[in-house]
Design a protein around this motif. Structure first.
Motif, mmCIF file in Angstrom:
data_model
loop_
_atom_site.group_PDB
_atom_site.id
_atom_site.type_symbol
_atom_site.label_atom_id
_atom_site.label_comp_id
_atom_site.label_asym_id
_atom_site.label_seq_id
_atom_site.Cartn_x
_atom_site.Cartn_y
_atom_site.Cartn_z
ATOM 1 N N UNK A 234 0.925 -1.138 -0.052
ATOM 2 C CA UNK A 234 -0.093 0.059 0.010
ATOM 3 C C UNK A 234 1.034 1.202 -0.113
ATOM 4 N N UNK A 235 0.768 1.877 -1.031
ATOM 5 C CA UNK A 235 1.658 3.245 -1.021
ATOM 6 C C UNK A 235 0.956 4.610 -0.904
ATOM 7 N N UNK A 236 1.599 5.498 -0.204
ATOM 8 C CA UNK A 236 0.933 6.693 0.084
ATOM 9 C C UNK A 236 1.998 7.663 0.183
ATOM 10 N N UNK A 237 1.722 9.033 -0.561
ATOM 11 C CA UNK A 237 2.630 10.013 -0.184
ATOM 12 C C UNK A 237 1.996 11.029 0.510
ATOM 13 N N UNK A 238 2.545 11.482 1.598
ATOM 14 C CA UNK A 238 2.219 12.530 2.490
ATOM 15 C C UNK A 238 2.914 13.899 2.169
ATOM 16 N N UNK A 239 1.952 14.943 2.049
ATOM 17 C CA UNK A 239 2.585 16.043 1.679
ATOM 18 C C UNK A 239 1.982 17.417 2.531
ATOM 19 N N UNK B 83 0.571 15.687 13.104
ATOM 20 C CA UNK B 83 -0.273 14.845 12.633
ATOM 21 C C UNK B 83 -0.300 14.491 11.144
ATOM 22 N N UNK B 84 0.566 15.418 10.482
ATOM 23 C CA UNK B 84 0.612 15.161 9.029
ATOM 24 C C UNK B 84 1.431 13.818 8.610
ATOM 25 N N UNK B 85 2.317 13.403 9.580
ATOM 26 C CA UNK B 85 3.323 12.319 9.269
ATOM 27 C C UNK B 85 3.257 11.024 10.217
ATOM 28 N N UNK B 86 2.246 11.337 11.409
ATOM 29 C CA UNK B 86 2.138 10.224 12.212
ATOM 30 C C UNK B 86 0.534 9.686 12.295
ATOM 31 N N UNK B 87 0.378 8.501 11.679
ATOM 32 C CA UNK B 87 -0.876 7.904 11.109
ATOM 33 C C UNK B 87 -1.358 6.682 11.976
ATOM 34 N N UNK B 88 -0.614 6.584 12.947
ATOM 35 C CA UNK B 88 -0.937 5.433 13.979
ATOM 36 C C UNK B 88 -2.219 5.774 14.888
ATOM 37 N N UNK B 89 -3.076 4.831 14.909
ATOM 38 C CA UNK B 89 -4.123 5.204 15.558
ATOM 39 C C UNK B 89 -4.762 3.825 16.196
ATOM 40 N N UNK B 90 -5.829 4.184 17.257
ATOM 41 C CA UNK B 90 -6.537 2.923 17.671
ATOM 42 C C UNK B 90 -7.215 2.538 16.702
ATOM 43 N N UNK B 91 -7.760 1.333 16.720
ATOM 44 C CA UNK B 91 -8.872 1.073 16.062
ATOM 45 C C UNK B 91 -10.252 1.883 16.228
ATOM 46 N N UNK B 92 -10.767 2.532 15.271
ATOM 47 C CA UNK B 92 -11.885 3.524 15.419
ATOM 48 C C UNK B 92 -11.498 4.812 14.905
ATOM 49 N N UNK B 93 -10.039 5.192 15.285
ATOM 50 C CA UNK B 93 -9.694 6.392 14.735
ATOM 51 C C UNK B 93 -8.834 7.430 15.509
#
Lengths: 239, 239
Positions: A234-239, B83-93
């Motif tokens: 799964x590839x994603x670009x963040x900007x 939060x632009x670069x950190x996308x880890x979350x608990x299930x649910x959001x």
DNA sequence: GAGTGGTCTAGACCACGCA
DNA sequence: GCGTGGTCTAGACCACTCT
């Protein structure tokens, strides 16, 4: 000029009006909007204000502007539009849209988790689409797609569902998918994954859950894709 | 007005100049830029052209504008920027930034794959940072971070590496991470994953590879995060 | 009150697509 | 040659912040 708390700038009002009209289908996908000058005259605002709004809608991939020709409602058929929502790629980056096989559709009552994801009330029925997706002719993804019956009347009477469903939602049901929320996790292949995708027991797979949202922000589709993770990422670009 | 093929609109030239100056540190993160009027005078363009550029840079999270105060170079410390670069979350959001533990750093020669990801030539040395990241005090992520030594001189002499490294890159090394490419896949826990994260053999984990890019587009960091997938998901919104 | 960004206008001229 | 979007300008007035 303004001291009311509910103040909205002019361009915001123009923006809301245009989004609403597009969502209502005042202009169909692919059709041309009135020119900047016409819109400005009709709405009683200046050229520049209309332009600011049209530029914003273009940046959001809702409109498409072509110098010398006009401003058009974006279609989901176009390559660039597709790639907004399809992020499966080969390791290294090359994106692709896998072909669909073994497509099945049935209507059934919704389940609790589906009613939550799709914000359904009561026991609204849903369509359930299941399909395999192939890369180079080999099974690579198992997909389950849940759609509210109310938004997609008689969907199960359509003979062949196309590979890219979002074009169908747009052209046959007037629903434009404008955004999506995705959640990814790793899992171990189930028996069904093993038999459908040709995997050995214990093989890890990538599970992608997606809620697709219409122009209005309303959730219109819930989908779970189970991806074999040895050939695809799964590839994603963040900007 | 123009028939040369290399034509760039004025606002594009202004854009490039400002990005270059910010990248070079002409104004440090948090500092104020000259006012619109000043910039317009200095560059010999109109108010509106400068404004178009500043609005674009603000949309890209490179600048921050505050009515009545001024235009500032964005800092990576701020919640929204993180939060632009950190996308880890608990299930649910619910998103979160895990705390770091067991941080180790060492310098060593680069490996082939690292030279590819970071576009290094020859045998440039790199720093390797390894760390555990905790959610609610429990190990949840194993991370390896590779940085070119040339861009981060004497990084290993810094006593305590902060949890949010990108602020450090920006404040101590003048490197602003402006974009990132990520690739996600599923894998089975290795022995090290098992012992570090407290997993059983065969447990699936989510592997996130990331190349972070500076303002100039140059790759400056490669990182691999191995996430236990029972408690955490990767959440992304597409629009 | 002075200085900043935010909104809005009116108009000029250019580049493109098409008949 | 006309109509479209693309660029650029000059200036007015408002809202916010700080002194």
């Amino acid at each position: 000029m303004n001291d009311t708390p509910g103040f909205r700038p002019l361009y915001r009002q123009v923006y809301d009006i245009l989004v609403r009209k597009i969502a209502e289908g005042a202009w169909k996908p692919g059709e041309m909007l009135p020119s900047e000058q016409m819109l400005a005259r009709e709405m009683g605002v200046s050229h520049g204000t209309v332009r600011k709004v049209l530029d914003a809608l273009t940046a959001e991939n809702l409109l498409l502007r072509r110098q010398g020709k006009g401003t058009f409602v974006a279609e989901h058929d176009q390559d660039r539009a597709l790639f907004r929502f399809f992020h499966i790629a080969r390791p290294g980056g090359e994106r692709l849209v896998p072909e669909a096989a073994k497509v099945r559709i049935k209507a059934r009552p919704s389940r609790v988790v589906e009613r939550e994801k799709l914000e359904l009330r009561g026991r609204d029925a849903v369509f359930e689409i299941t399909r395999l997706r192939l890369i180079d002719g080999e099974p690579a993804i198992r997909e389950t797609i849940i759609l509210p019956e109310r938004l997609f009347p008689r969907l199960d009477r359509i003979g062949d569902l196309p590979n890219t469903l979002y074009s169908l939602y747009q052209s046959k049901f007037g629903i434009t998918v404008a955004a999506a929320r995705e959640e990814l996790r790793a899992a171990t292949a189930t028996r069904e994954d093993q038999s459908s995708l040709g995997l050995k027991p214990g093989h890890p797979i990538l599970v992608i859950g997606r809620v697709a949202l219409a122009l209005t922000g309303q959730p219109v589709e819930w989908r779970e894709s189970r991806v074999r993770s040895d050939r695809l990422v799964y590839a994603v670009t963040l900007q």
